[in-house]
Design an enzyme around this catalytic site. Structure first.
Site, PDB file in Angstrom:
ATOM      1  N   GLU A  71       0.838  -1.201   0.000  1.00 21.79           N
ATOM      2  CA  GLU A  71       0.000   0.000   0.000  1.00 21.79           C
ATOM      3  C   GLU A  71       0.870   1.248   0.000  1.00 21.79           C
ATOM      4  O   GLU A  71       0.643   2.193  -0.773  1.00 21.79           O
ATOM      5  CB  GLU A  71      -0.900  -0.004   1.240  1.00 21.79           C
ATOM      6  CG  GLU A  71      -1.560   1.313   1.579  1.00 21.79           C
ATOM      7  CD  GLU A  71      -1.926   1.402   3.053  1.00 21.79           C
ATOM      8  OE1 GLU A  71      -1.145   1.978   3.834  1.00 21.79           O
ATOM      9  OE2 GLU A  71      -2.983   0.870   3.424  1.00 21.79           O
ATOM     10  N   ASP A  89      -5.467  -4.357  -2.102  1.00 21.81           N
ATOM     11  CA  ASP A  89      -5.439  -2.917  -2.360  1.00 21.81           C
ATOM     12  C   ASP A  89      -4.047  -2.439  -2.740  1.00 21.81           C
ATOM     13  O   ASP A  89      -3.894  -1.522  -3.555  1.00 21.81           O
ATOM     14  CB  ASP A  89      -5.993  -2.129  -1.180  1.00 21.81           C
ATOM     15  CG  ASP A  89      -5.143  -2.215   0.077  1.00 21.81           C
ATOM     16  OD1 ASP A  89      -4.461  -3.249   0.270  1.00 21.81           O
ATOM     17  OD2 ASP A  89      -5.162  -1.262   0.870  1.00 21.81           O
TER      18      ASP A  89
END
Length: 380
Positions: A73, A128
């Site tokens: 991330e 993500d």
């Protein structure tokens, strides 16, 4: 969400889909613009401050408050910002380090966490992080007209549509946070609403039209609509989707104990704004939760669900910037010009601050604070 739930089902569905169609049309024009015409989110000095605290020369983002770890991330966030600030050397260093250190042997996803000095790096991954990296690569390919970035992004998009990541429940395919550990024996699955990075999905759809991205825009919006918990109707950080489609607030293991909205969920309004899904009905629950009876300048960040008890407050600039961005989307009042990366801001808060300014520069430029030169009295 609370506002949408008050409408009849047909009106809710039409409202969501009409808004989605309009936003997608606007997004098409946006993504076809030359990337170098996108305004910089703020003065270059802010990027310099960020790099001085959260960027290592070898090309990794650093989280000093968590053992100086690096996450997928964090690499994605830093790569997005490097493109925004036209810093190709930083971008190339980040991408090179990511490939060298986050690649997992025999796996197509990047490892989610790298710890300096660890005798063995873990194999777990986070969806993500891969999405953010792919999005940054696409933006970089347009910014600097370099096709290998786009090729790497498209390869990653195919990986993200692995059947182990897209899990179908009640006729809808949901993005799981990772390939392993999020499917339950009863047919349900644990999902994170903040992993629905709507502006990235819009960009992905332009280069991977036959992929899952258009459907995932709809699934994600419906998930947020149905993830309405507590006195303000907030989406939980983690939810469990049952075989019949019912959504309940849980912890990351899928159990109801410790359900909350907080450091994950704070990204949901940012993603909505960045995709131009700025329907007040979706944003007002956040605004109400942040302002209800509030006398403390610190922003309520972690809120227990379903009780609504505030568990954690913060003065983090990134969190407050998202609050003010939501406020501007509703009232047109811009961010205060005093906002900046503060000494108390950690990697996450500082990242969210710059990303919020980037989203506003692209979608709601009137929400950015006036330039310092425009704050001077006339005649000076």
């Amino acid at each position: 969400m609370a506002g949408l739930q008050s409408l009849p089902p047909y009106a809710r569905r039409v409202g969501v889909l009409v808004g989605l169609a309009a936003a997608m049309a606007a997004a098409l024009a946006w993504t076809l613009l030359r990337a170098e015409d996108t305004p910089q989110p703020g003065p270059g000095s802010e990027w310099s401050v960020y790099k001085s605290r959260f960027f290592a020369a070898e090309g990794r983002s650093v989280d000093p408050d968590n053992g100086s770890r690096t996450t997928s991330e964090g690499q994605g966030y830093a790569m997005l910002l490097a493109v925004a600030y036209d810093d190709r050397p930083a971008f190339d260093a980040l991408w090179k380090w990511t490939q060298a250190n986050l690649t997992i042997e025999g796996e197509t996803m990047f490892r989610w966490r790298w710890r300096p000095g660890a005798p063995e790096q873990e194999r777990a991954h986070a969806t993500d992080g891969d999405m953010l990296i792919a999005w940054a690569l696409l933006r970089a390919s347009r910014k600097w007209s370099y096709k290998p970035y786009a090729d790497a992004a498209i390869g990653k998009l195919k990986t993200l549509q692995d059947p182990l990541i897209l899990h179908t429940i009640d006729g809808r395919a949901y993005f799981l946070p990772g390939k392993y550990g999020f499917r339950k024996d009863d047919g349900s699955a644990v999902v994170n609403p903040s992993y629905y990075i709507f502006p990235a999905f819009l960009a992905f759809q332009e280069v991977n039209f036959h992929g899952a991205w258009g459907a995932q825009l709809d699934v994600g919006l419906r998930l947020i609509e149905r993830s309405s918990f507590g006195p303000f109707g907030l989406p939980a950080d983690w939810v469990r989707v049952a075989p019949d489609g019912k959504v309940t607030a849980t912890n990351s293991d899928g159990a109801p104990d410790g359900a909350r909205t907080g450091y994950e969920g704070i990204r949901v309004p940012l993603h909505l704004l960045w995709a131009n899904f700025a329907d007040p009905k979706l944003l007002k629950p956040f605004r109400m939760a942040w302002t209800d009876g509030r006398t403390d300048p610190q922003l309520p960040i972690e809120i227990a669900l379903p009780s609504g008890e505030v568990l954690t407050r913060s003065m983090g600039t990134g969190f407050r910037a998202i609050e003010r961005a939501v406020e501007c989307a509703i009232t047109s009042e811009p961010l205060p010009p005093t906002y900046k990366i503060e000494p108390w801001d950690d990697y996450y808060s500082a990242s969210l601050y710059l990303l919020t300014k980037l989203a506003l520069a692209e979608r709601f430029p009137h929400c950015l604070p006036p330039e310092p030169s425009k704050l001077l009295p006339s005649g000076r």
